[in-house]
Design a protein around this motif. Structure first.
Motif, short mmCIF file in Angstrom:
data_model
loop_
_atom_site.label_atom_id
_atom_site.label_comp_id
_atom_site.label_asym_id
_atom_site.label_seq_id
_atom_site.Cartn_x
_atom_site.Cartn_y
_atom_site.Cartn_z
N PHE A 179 25.28 19.19 10.13
CA PHE A 179 23.85 18.20 10.41
C PHE A 179 22.99 18.38 10.96
O PHE A 179 23.02 19.05 12.40
CB PHE A 179 24.28 17.01 10.05
N LYS A 180 21.32 18.44 10.42
CA LYS A 180 20.36 18.75 11.23
C LYS A 180 19.07 17.36 10.96
O LYS A 180 19.17 17.76 9.81
CB LYS A 180 19.69 20.49 10.86
N ALA A 181 18.48 17.20 11.34
CA ALA A 181 17.42 16.28 10.63
C ALA A 181 16.55 16.37 11.71
O ALA A 181 16.35 17.36 12.65
CB ALA A 181 17.96 14.83 12.00
N ASP A 182 15.30 16.48 11.43
CA ASP A 182 13.59 17.19 11.79
C ASP A 182 13.29 15.15 12.10
O ASP A 182 12.43 15.18 11.26
CB ASP A 182 13.54 17.30 10.56
N ASN A 183 13.30 14.72 13.47
CA ASN A 183 12.95 13.88 13.38
C ASN A 183 11.69 14.01 14.52
O ASN A 183 11.17 14.90 15.15
CB ASN A 183 13.94 13.25 14.42
N PRO A 184 10.95 12.68 13.30
CA PRO A 184 9.73 12.31 13.94
C PRO A 184 9.33 12.10 16.16
O PRO A 184 9.23 10.61 16.15
CB PRO A 184 8.61 11.41 13.64
N VAL A 185 10.03 13.02 16.94
CA VAL A 185 10.29 12.21 18.57
C VAL A 185 9.74 11.60 18.73
O VAL A 185 9.63 10.35 19.90
CB VAL A 185 10.73 13.81 18.98
N ALA A 186 8.04 11.80 18.99
CA ALA A 186 6.86 10.78 18.91
C ALA A 186 7.43 9.04 18.61
O ALA A 186 7.29 8.33 19.11
CB ALA A 186 5.75 11.33 18.28
N LEU A 187 8.09 9.25 17.63
CA LEU A 187 8.48 7.79 17.23
C LEU A 187 9.99 7.83 17.62
O LEU A 187 9.78 6.26 17.41
CB LEU A 187 7.78 7.71 15.19
N THR A 188 10.55 8.16 17.65
CA THR A 188 12.30 7.61 17.69
C THR A 188 12.18 7.90 18.93
O THR A 188 13.77 7.54 19.20
CB THR A 188 12.81 8.57 17.13
N THR A 189 11.80 8.91 20.20
CA THR A 189 12.37 9.14 21.35
C THR A 189 13.29 9.73 21.59
O THR A 189 13.64 10.26 19.93
CB THR A 189 12.93 7.96 21.88
N GLY A 190 13.23 10.69 22.09
CA GLY A 190 15.02 12.30 22.09
C GLY A 190 15.93 11.13 22.69
O GLY A 190 16.85 12.35 22.83
N GLY A 191 15.67 9.74 21.72
CA GLY A 191 17.89 9.21 22.98
C GLY A 191 18.48 9.20 21.04
O GLY A 191 19.16 8.96 21.38
N VAL A 192 17.60 10.26 19.97
CA VAL A 192 18.62 10.24 18.60
C VAL A 192 19.10 11.35 18.11
O VAL A 192 18.51 12.34 18.88
CB VAL A 192 17.68 10.06 17.59
N THR A 193 19.67 11.61 17.52
CA THR A 193 21.16 12.86 17.25
C THR A 193 19.24 14.14 16.73
O THR A 193 19.56 12.97 15.56
CB THR A 193 21.60 12.15 16.18
N ASP A 194 19.93 15.02 17.23
CA ASP A 194 18.98 16.63 16.60
C ASP A 194 19.88 17.02 15.35
O ASP A 194 19.59 17.47 14.60
CB ASP A 194 18.66 16.84 17.41
N GLU A 195 21.32 17.41 16.06
CA GLU A 195 21.90 18.12 14.64
C GLU A 195 23.70 17.66 15.70
O GLU A 195 23.49 17.10 16.39
CB GLU A 195 22.02 19.41 14.95
N SER A 196 24.86 18.18 14.54
CA SER A 196 25.96 17.55 14.51
C SER A 196 26.77 18.86 14.09
O SER A 196 26.32 18.58 13.01
CB SER A 196 26.61 16.40 14.51
N TRP A 197 27.71 19.16 14.67
CA TRP A 197 28.73 19.91 13.41
C TRP A 197 30.37 19.88 13.97
O TRP A 197 30.44 18.95 15.25
CB TRP A 197 28.45 21.79 14.13
N ASN A 198 30.48 20.20 13.38
CA ASN A 198 32.46 20.44 13.74
C ASN A 198 33.05 21.49 12.56
O ASN A 198 33.30 22.08 11.57
CB ASN A 198 32.81 18.94 13.33
N VAL A 199 34.04 21.57 12.94
CA VAL A 199 35.58 22.17 12.66
C VAL A 199 36.54 22.28 12.96
O VAL A 199 36.61 20.66 13.66
CB VAL A 199 35.86 23.60 13.16
N PHE A 200 37.54 22.43 11.81
CA PHE A 200 39.07 21.85 12.08
C PHE A 200 40.22 22.24 10.74
O PHE A 200 39.78 23.16 10.40
CB PHE A 200 38.85 21.02 11.67
N ALA A 201 41.04 22.32 11.48
CA ALA A 201 42.37 23.20 11.00
C ALA A 201 43.69 22.50 10.92
O ALA A 201 43.46 21.83 12.03
CB ALA A 201 42.45 25.01 11.41
N ASN A 202 44.74 22.06 9.46
CA ASN A 202 45.73 21.29 9.57
C ASN A 202 46.39 22.40 9.32
O ASN A 202 46.34 23.60 8.49
CB ASN A 202 45.51 20.69 9.34
#
Length: 462
Positions: free
Chosen positions: A398-421
């Motif tokens: 996941f990737k977000a194009d946050n307007p950092v000037a409006l949201t501050t830098g404390g919001v999520t920019d990206e996230s990812w995960n992997v798993f195996a079962n």
């Protein structure tokens, strides 16, 4: 007729043979005429006896034939009834394959009981006991910036699910069904100290009439059939469209059109989340499904109107448009393997992706909405080793194009995960598996945190 002629011939031959045999003795036993009279009387008695036996045999054969015909008719009637029942079971809109009937309504049930044993560690801070972050992956809640935690272990059966369905007979020209679904996830008042009690929650509740659906169900923008085979509640959460909500939906063959519940989530200048609740126009979704022996593919589009009013922030009213496109599917790679995927892109999609990793829009200095652009996706490969063993390897992003000037830098920019079962099914309704997952969250200011999780689950579906 041939059988009767043969028997008559045998009688004549018997009479002639008897006469010939009697000729040498005629001188000792009287005149020839007397002897012939006695022999003729004896032969006639034998003939009468043979005729009686023949009649008895014909009667028995007739009875046997009648009984055989009756049994054949009953067998054919039973086969016809079995075919009718099979056709009813194969038609889900008319007949459920388990349940009971009340009046002209068939009530059926389904669901599963699931036990989860989860041990996880987070690098950016301790997850509090009782938090839902310890039950399943929520990318936007992975701790960042703190001290690494130890491995925390929790047992629960909260994902256990009950599904109740009805199908009412309203004639051959229409179908009327309903469904109510409950589980115990994300509900308050449970404790791990004494009772581990949790309240049930409403997952889905809808009715269908012919091609129409009214009620709460999976969003038309989401393709549930593409979700991977995981022990975690969702699995590839960062890259997944995942929403249930009330709607009105029309379905015709592969086409689906829906008007769904609107809800605008906004990031304030301090990075906080606000739900205004002032939406006036529903979210509109159009979707088309293709399927065949090769698998299935779904294309979906969404159009939204984001809205706030003066009482939300004291900055006046404003609205903005949001949109999104998603392509997903499940492709048969071989007789035992399949590939599942989803790719989604759009502006103002926040709450639809990854359990609301980021919000739909930010608020600028003038009090206007600025939709947040995002893109995300996942891929999963499942291999069936045998009739009892199967595995899935998956990853999402996941990737977000946050307007950092409006949201501050404390919001999520990206996230990812992997798993195996690895999942073992000793019998068809039972799954016992183990799964390892690694997930990461990165903020706009560069801070990050990861989550490692080992999960063992046992599930009985009914």
């Amino acid at each position: 007729m041939a059988q009767r002629a043969a028997k008559r011939t045998a009688k004549v031959l018997l009479l002639a043979g008897t006469c010939l045999a009697a000729a040498p003795a005629s001188a000792q036993d009287g005149t020839v005429e007397e002897r012939l009279d006695r022999l003729e009387a004896l032969v006639m008695q034998l003939v009468d006896r043979m005729d009686a036996q023949q009649g008895q045999m014909d009667s028995q054969q007739a009875e046997t034939l009648a009984a055989t015909q009756q049994a054949l008719a009953e067998t054919r009637a039973l086969q016809t009834r079995q075919a009718e029942l099979a056709a009813q079971i194969d038609e889900p809109k008319k007949q459920e394959d388990k349940g009971f009937r009340v009046g002209n309504t068939t009530i059926s049930y389904a669901g599963y009981v699931k036990f989860d044993a989860i041990s996880q560690r987070t690098s950016g801070g301790q997850v509090a006991g009782g938090s839902i972050v310890r039950d399943f992956l929520i990318p936007g809640a992975i701790p960042v910036g703190g001290q690494a935690s130890a491995w925390d272990t929790d047992f629960n059966a909260r994902q256990s699910r009950l599904i109740f369905k009805t199908a009412t007979d309203v004639g051959a020209e229409h179908t009327l069904n309903s469904q109510i679904e409950l589980d115990f996830m994300v509900t308050p008042n449970g404790d791990e100290r004494i009772s581990n009690s949790y309240q049930p929650r409403l997952r889905q509740a809808f009715i269908t009439y012919d091609n129409w659906l009214f009620g709460q169900a999976w969003s038309t923008f989401q393709n549930v059939g593409a979700l991977p085979d995981s022990l975690d509640f969702i699995g590839t959460t960062p890259g997944t469209v995942f929403v249930r909500q009330p709607m009105i939906r029309y379905t015709k063959d592969g086409l689906m059109l829906a008007a769904e519940q609107p809800e605008t989530t906004v990031t304030t200048p301090t990075g906080a989340r606000v739900l205004g609740g002032d939406d006036t126009v529903p979210d509109f979704v159009a979707r088309y499904n293709w399927s065949g022996d090769w698998g299935s593919v779904t294309a979906a589009g969404i159009f939204r109107t984001l809205r706030i009013t003066d009482n939300d922030f004291g900055t006046g009213n404003d609205s903005a448009f949001g949109y999104g496109l998603s392509l997903s599917g499940k492709i048969a790679v071989s007789e035992r393997d399949d590939f599942r995927f989803m790719g989604t892109v759009g502006d103002g999609l926040g709450r639809y992706i990854g359990l609301n990793i980021v919000n739909d829009a930010a608020l600028d200095a003038s009090g206007n909405l600025d939709p947040i652009f995002t893109y995300s996706g996942f891929a999963a490969f499942r291999h069936i080793w045998s009739d009892q063993f199967r595995s899935t390897l998956a990853g999402s992003y996941f990737k977000a194009d946050n307007p950092v000037a409006l949201t501050t830098g404390g919001v999520t920019d990206e996230s990812w995960n992997v798993f195996a079962n690895l999942i073992y099914s000793p019998v068809r309704p039972v799954d016992i598996g183990i799964e390892y997952m690694y997930a990461k969250r990165i903020l706009e200011n560069g801070l990050s945190g990861n989550l490692q999780k080992v999960q063992v689950s046992a599930k009985y579906s009914f």
